[in-house]
Structures are given as C-alpha cells and as structure tokens.
Design a protein around this motif. Structure first.
Motif, PDB file in Angstrom:
ATOM      1  N   VAL A 169      35.963  42.629  41.408  1.00  0.00           N
ATOM      2  CA  VAL A 169      35.740  41.541  40.694  1.00  0.00           C
ATOM      3  C   VAL A 169      34.248  41.497  40.115  1.00  0.00           C
ATOM      4  O   VAL A 169      33.353  41.303  41.087  1.00  0.00           O
ATOM      5  CB  VAL A 169      36.065  39.943  41.401  1.00  0.00           C
ATOM      6  CG1 VAL A 169      35.715  38.744  40.859  1.00  0.00           C
ATOM      7  CG2 VAL A 169      37.577  40.002  41.603  1.00  0.00           C
ATOM      8  N   ASP A 176      30.975  36.334  40.984  1.00  0.00           N
ATOM      9  CA  ASP A 176      31.662  35.014  41.343  1.00  0.00           C
ATOM     10  C   ASP A 176      30.778  33.861  41.506  1.00  0.00           C
ATOM     11  O   ASP A 176      30.918  32.985  42.141  1.00  0.00           O
ATOM     12  CB  ASP A 176      32.187  35.125  42.750  1.00  0.00           C
ATOM     13  CG  ASP A 176      31.206  35.363  44.086  1.00  0.00           C
ATOM     14  OD1 ASP A 176      30.248  35.762  43.340  1.00  0.00           O
ATOM     15  OD2 ASP A 176      31.770  35.552  45.063  1.00  0.00           O
ATOM     16  N   ASP A 177      29.644  34.008  40.647  1.00  0.00           N
ATOM     17  CA  ASP A 177      28.759  33.135  40.321  1.00  0.00           C
ATOM     18  C   ASP A 177      28.593  32.634  39.003  1.00  0.00           C
ATOM     19  O   ASP A 177      27.475  32.263  38.540  1.00  0.00           O
ATOM     20  CB  ASP A 177      27.307  33.686  41.032  1.00  0.00           C
ATOM     21  CG  ASP A 177      26.862  34.752  40.145  1.00  0.00           C
ATOM     22  OD1 ASP A 177      27.845  35.273  39.429  1.00  0.00           O
ATOM     23  OD2 ASP A 177      25.736  35.436  40.427  1.00  0.00           O
ATOM     24  N   TYR A 178      29.338  32.705  38.283  1.00  0.00           N
ATOM     25  CA  TYR A 178      29.310  32.040  36.796  1.00  0.00           C
ATOM     26  C   TYR A 178      29.707  30.631  36.871  1.00  0.00           C
ATOM     27  O   TYR A 178      30.172  30.048  37.861  1.00  0.00           O
ATOM     28  CB  TYR A 178      30.638  32.767  35.890  1.00  0.00           C
ATOM     29  CG  TYR A 178      30.417  34.085  35.455  1.00  0.00           C
ATOM     30  CD1 TYR A 178      29.482  34.230  34.583  1.00  0.00           C
ATOM     31  CD2 TYR A 178      31.037  35.155  35.929  1.00  0.00           C
ATOM     32  CE1 TYR A 178      29.326  35.663  34.192  1.00  0.00           C
ATOM     33  CE2 TYR A 178      30.841  36.408  35.595  1.00  0.00           C
ATOM     34  CZ  TYR A 178      29.932  36.554  34.652  1.00  0.00           C
ATOM     35  OH  TYR A 178      29.696  38.036  34.183  1.00  0.00           O
ATOM     36  N   ASP A 196      35.751  28.442  39.631  1.00  0.00           N
ATOM     37  CA  ASP A 196      35.710  29.085  41.099  1.00  0.00           C
ATOM     38  C   ASP A 196      34.795  30.170  41.058  1.00  0.00           C
ATOM     39  O   ASP A 196      34.683  30.964  41.949  1.00  0.00           O
ATOM     40  CB  ASP A 196      37.245  29.626  41.433  1.00  0.00           C
ATOM     41  CG  ASP A 196      37.906  30.687  40.148  1.00  0.00           C
ATOM     42  OD1 ASP A 196      36.827  31.282  39.427  1.00  0.00           O
ATOM     43  OD2 ASP A 196      38.955  30.841  40.092  1.00  0.00           O
ATOM     44  N   GLY A 197      33.861  30.006  39.910  1.00  0.00           N
ATOM     45  CA  GLY A 197      32.639  31.042  40.073  1.00  0.00           C
ATOM     46  C   GLY A 197      33.188  32.300  39.146  1.00  0.00           C
ATOM     47  O   GLY A 197      32.156  33.302  38.863  1.00  0.00           O
ATOM     48  N   THR A 198      34.517  32.741  38.898  1.00  0.00           N
ATOM     49  CA  THR A 198      34.732  33.955  38.233  1.00  0.00           C
ATOM     50  C   THR A 198      34.947  33.692  36.875  1.00  0.00           C
ATOM     51  O   THR A 198      35.189  32.458  36.288  1.00  0.00           O
ATOM     52  CB  THR A 198      36.011  34.786  39.076  1.00  0.00           C
ATOM     53  OG1 THR A 198      37.137  33.757  38.721  1.00  0.00           O
ATOM     54  CG2 THR A 198      35.677  34.985  40.396  1.00  0.00           C
ATOM     55  N   SER A 253      40.885  32.073  35.140  1.00  0.00           N
ATOM     56  CA  SER A 253      39.987  32.907  35.924  1.00  0.00           C
ATOM     57  C   SER A 253      40.482  33.945  36.582  1.00  0.00           C
ATOM     58  O   SER A 253      41.523  34.237  36.630  1.00  0.00           O
ATOM     59  CB  SER A 253      39.175  31.828  37.094  1.00  0.00           C
ATOM     60  OG  SER A 253      40.203  31.629  38.167  1.00  0.00           O
ATOM     61  N   LEU A 272      40.207  34.914  39.441  1.00  0.00           N
ATOM     62  CA  LEU A 272      40.881  34.601  40.887  1.00  0.00           C
ATOM     63  C   LEU A 272      42.429  33.883  40.541  1.00  0.00           C
ATOM     64  O   LEU A 272      43.206  34.226  41.437  1.00  0.00           O
ATOM     65  CB  LEU A 272      40.099  33.619  41.575  1.00  0.00           C
ATOM     66  CG  LEU A 272      38.773  34.322  42.238  1.00  0.00           C
ATOM     67  CD1 LEU A 272      37.940  33.418  43.160  1.00  0.00           C
ATOM     68  CD2 LEU A 272      39.073  35.636  42.846  1.00  0.00           C
ATOM     69  N   VAL A 303      34.080  41.819  45.833  1.00  0.00           N
ATOM     70  CA  VAL A 303      33.431  41.109  44.592  1.00  0.00           C
ATOM     71  C   VAL A 303      32.126  41.880  44.533  1.00  0.00           C
ATOM     72  O   VAL A 303      31.352  42.061  45.427  1.00  0.00           O
ATOM     73  CB  VAL A 303      32.911  39.623  44.911  1.00  0.00           C
ATOM     74  CG1 VAL A 303      32.277  39.053  44.024  1.00  0.00           C
ATOM     75  CG2 VAL A 303      34.179  38.963  45.068  1.00  0.00           C
ATOM     76  N   ARG A 346      27.664  40.953  38.487  1.00  0.00           N
ATOM     77  CA  ARG A 346      28.389  40.663  37.182  1.00  0.00           C
ATOM     78  C   ARG A 346      27.951  41.842  36.383  1.00  0.00           C
ATOM     79  O   ARG A 346      27.076  42.742  36.599  1.00  0.00           O
ATOM     80  CB  ARG A 346      27.415  39.355  36.206  1.00  0.00           C
ATOM     81  CG  ARG A 346      27.539  38.139  36.860  1.00  0.00           C
ATOM     82  CD  ARG A 346      26.647  37.197  35.993  1.00  0.00           C
ATOM     83  NE  ARG A 346      26.632  35.788  36.582  1.00  0.00           N
ATOM     84  CZ  ARG A 346      26.153  34.833  36.153  1.00  0.00           C
ATOM     85  NH1 ARG A 346      25.457  34.711  34.681  1.00  0.00           N
ATOM     86  NH2 ARG A 346      26.226  33.802  36.427  1.00  0.00           N
TER      87      ARG A 346
END
Length: 338
Positions: A217, A220-222, A226-228, A268, A270, A288, A291
């Motif tokens: 992945v 996960d910080d977008y 859920d960040g993805t 997303s 996830l 994870v 990016r």
C-alpha cells in the motif's frame, strides 16, 4: 451494426464485445494477441452463443491492417488497442508515444480510406492530471496528464477533436474511464495482466489466490478518510455497457464529444482490500510503504453528462466488483494460462 473492435481480446475489449453481441451487433475483433489470449474468443462464444469474427493483425502494420479493415467492411470502430501501464510508460516513453499514436494514425487512415466515420475512442481519467479537483467534469479545464501513457490520451483526444473540427461527418466518442475492475459474472473472462500487475485490483486478487505473497500500500497519510488513496472504481461490465450506449448515441451526434464513465463514488485502498477479503473469504496481507511519485490523493468522476446524454449509469457496486473479480480469479488462478 457491424463493429470493428481493436484490442477486442483484452480485458475491457472482451467485455465490450459481449455487450455488443448481446445487443444484436455484429463484431469483428482486430487483435495481435501481444497482451491477450486467443482463448478469449472461445469464452465469448460460450457466454453469448456467437463467435466474433477475427482479424489477427497488428495495427502498426498499416498495409496488413488496411487489408483486414477492407475485408471486414465495418460500419463503426471501437478502439481499445494500445499500451496502458502508467509506470512502464514513464520508464519507456518513446515506445508508448510511438505505439499509441502510431496505431491510432493507422486506424484513422484506414477509416478515411474506407469511408467509416464512427469511432468510440478509449480514453482515460488520466487526462485530468492534477489540474482539476475531483469530481472531474468533462469541460472543467485543460487536459494535462502526469505520465506519458496519459499524455498519449491527451494528444489523441486533441487530434480527434481537430479531425472532427476540420472535416464534417465524423462521429467520435471520447470515453474517459476511471478504474475498471471486476469480471463477467460467468467467471469466463476477466483481467489477466502479464507479469506483476500494475493495478490494485488484479494485484489483490493474485495475493488472494496465492500467486503473490502480499500487497504493498503506497502511503497511508493522504488527506482522505483512512489515509489511503481514493479512486473511482467501475465494474467492467458497466463500462462495457457504456461503450455500447456511446456507440448508439453517435448515430445522432456529429463531431467529437467526451463522456466520463465512472460511478461518481471514491473508494479507498483499505476499503478495496476489505471488499475483496469479504468476497474471497481470505485475508489479504499487506504492508504500508511511502507514497508513490505521481499518485493523487483522490480521483473520481462527475457522471452527470453520461447519465443525461447517453442514458447510462453504473449500477454495480464495490461488493459486486469484488465478488465477480474473485469468481474469475478463483476459477482461473493463472488467468487464461489455466
């Protein structure tokens, strides 16, 4: 109507051939099987009871393609043939520009020589680049892709608009699709990428079936729920039906016009993993990482124009996409090689 479908043995092409045959159209597939399997024709026949005609030919061999076009005598063309991997295009842009533009030029010259002026062109949501904010609208601003693959679509859309503007009588649909996944409900045809999949859904499916150990992945910080990353995924059968709707609309539409084909709903990474775990009954292990360069946080379609003008709307949801995709992969663990 007799429709020539270039790249008709591929993932989207084969599903569109099924939809065309089910609507009563006659189909000739033009394909060189460079990235597809001849077994697709057997599967299409099993689904529809009709075997499409075949012209096994490379569009870049212009003389051979022109002869095949002349023999087929189609009334219209749906053009899928081309290279389509974003990452590969960044690594080898010359190949992508030469192939995608050159094959389309060969097709257009054949169409002009044989007086065929109806074309459904396979474009992509990548033409929106990072210029607009989602949901993307067809007339929301200039087109400017972030990778060579997408830029071939930007260029070809411009070329097709210029041709339609300069010469009366052209009927051209520019279909910008978002992220096609899933498979025919029979499980007989589906996505069978060569090598390691470039796209999320087939990668997830190969993890689920045991061909790959785990999913990566990318970020996960977008700024998403859920960040993805979030994308607009569309069932390939809905997408195929959109091509038939566009083809039939062209009978009363002159010039070149763009339509988005998506669901209008972002999902997303996830959420996708969870949907495929539910469909397969199997865990999808993932890790994870950072990016990936060029990835956007979110991308989804405004589908209002297609709904209003084509009378078309996607009806299948993520659960349907995951269920049908898993049925295909479970029945064909190694794709058409089984």
């Amino acid at each position: 109507m007799h429709v020539l479908v270039t790249g008709g043995a591929g993932f989207i092409g084969s599903h569109t051939v099924v939809s065309l045959l089910e609507r009563g159209h006659r189909v000739t597939i033009a394909d060189d099987f460079d990235n597809s399997s001849p077994k697709v024709l057997d599967r299409i026949e099993a689904i529809t009871g009709i075997r499409p005609e075949l012209a096994e030919v490379d569009l870049l061999d212009e003389a051979a393609f022109d002869a095949a076009f002349a023999a087929a005598k189609p009334d219209a063309v749906i053009h899928f043939a081309g290279l389509k991997a974003v990452g590969e295009s960044a690594a080898d842009p010359l190949r992508y520009y030469a192939h995608n533009l050159g094959s389309t030029f060969s097709l257009l010259r054949a169409m002009k020589r044989h007086d065929v002026s109806t074309l459904v062109f396979s474009s992509s949501a990548t033409v929106y680049g990072d210029v607009q904010q989602p949901p993307y609208t067809e007339d929301g601003g200039r087109l400017d892709a972030t990778n060579p693959y997408g830029m071939t679509k930007v260029m070809l859309e411009r070329i097709l608009r210029d041709i339609a503007g300069a010469e009366s009588g052209w009927h051209i649909a520019l279909l910008r699709y978002f992220n096609p996944i899933g498979a025919h409900e029979s499980g007989l045809i589906g996505e069978d990428p060569s090598g390691i999949p470039n796209n999320l859904a087939p990668y997830i499916l190969q993890v689920a079936v045991g061909r790959l150990p785990r999913l990566s992945v990318f970020g996960d910080d977008y700024p998403t729920a859920d960040g993805t990353g979030e994308r607009d995924y569309i069932h390939v059968v809905d997408l195929a039906e959109g091509h038939v709707a566009a083809l039939e609309k062209l009978a009363t539409t002159e010039g070149a016009r763009a339509w988005n084909l998506g669901t209008g709903t972002p999902t997303s990474v996830l959420q996708m993993i969870a949907a495929f775990e539910e469909a397969s009954g199997r865990p999808i292990p993932y890790s994870v990482g950072p990016r990936r360069a060029g990835d956007l946080p979110q991308s989804w379609a405004d589908t209002g124009r297609a709904e209003a003008e084509l009378g078309w709307k996607a009806t299948r949801d993520i659960a349907d996409m995951a269920r049908d995709g898993w049925r295909w992969q479970e029945q064909n663990p190694r794709g058409f090689s089984d």
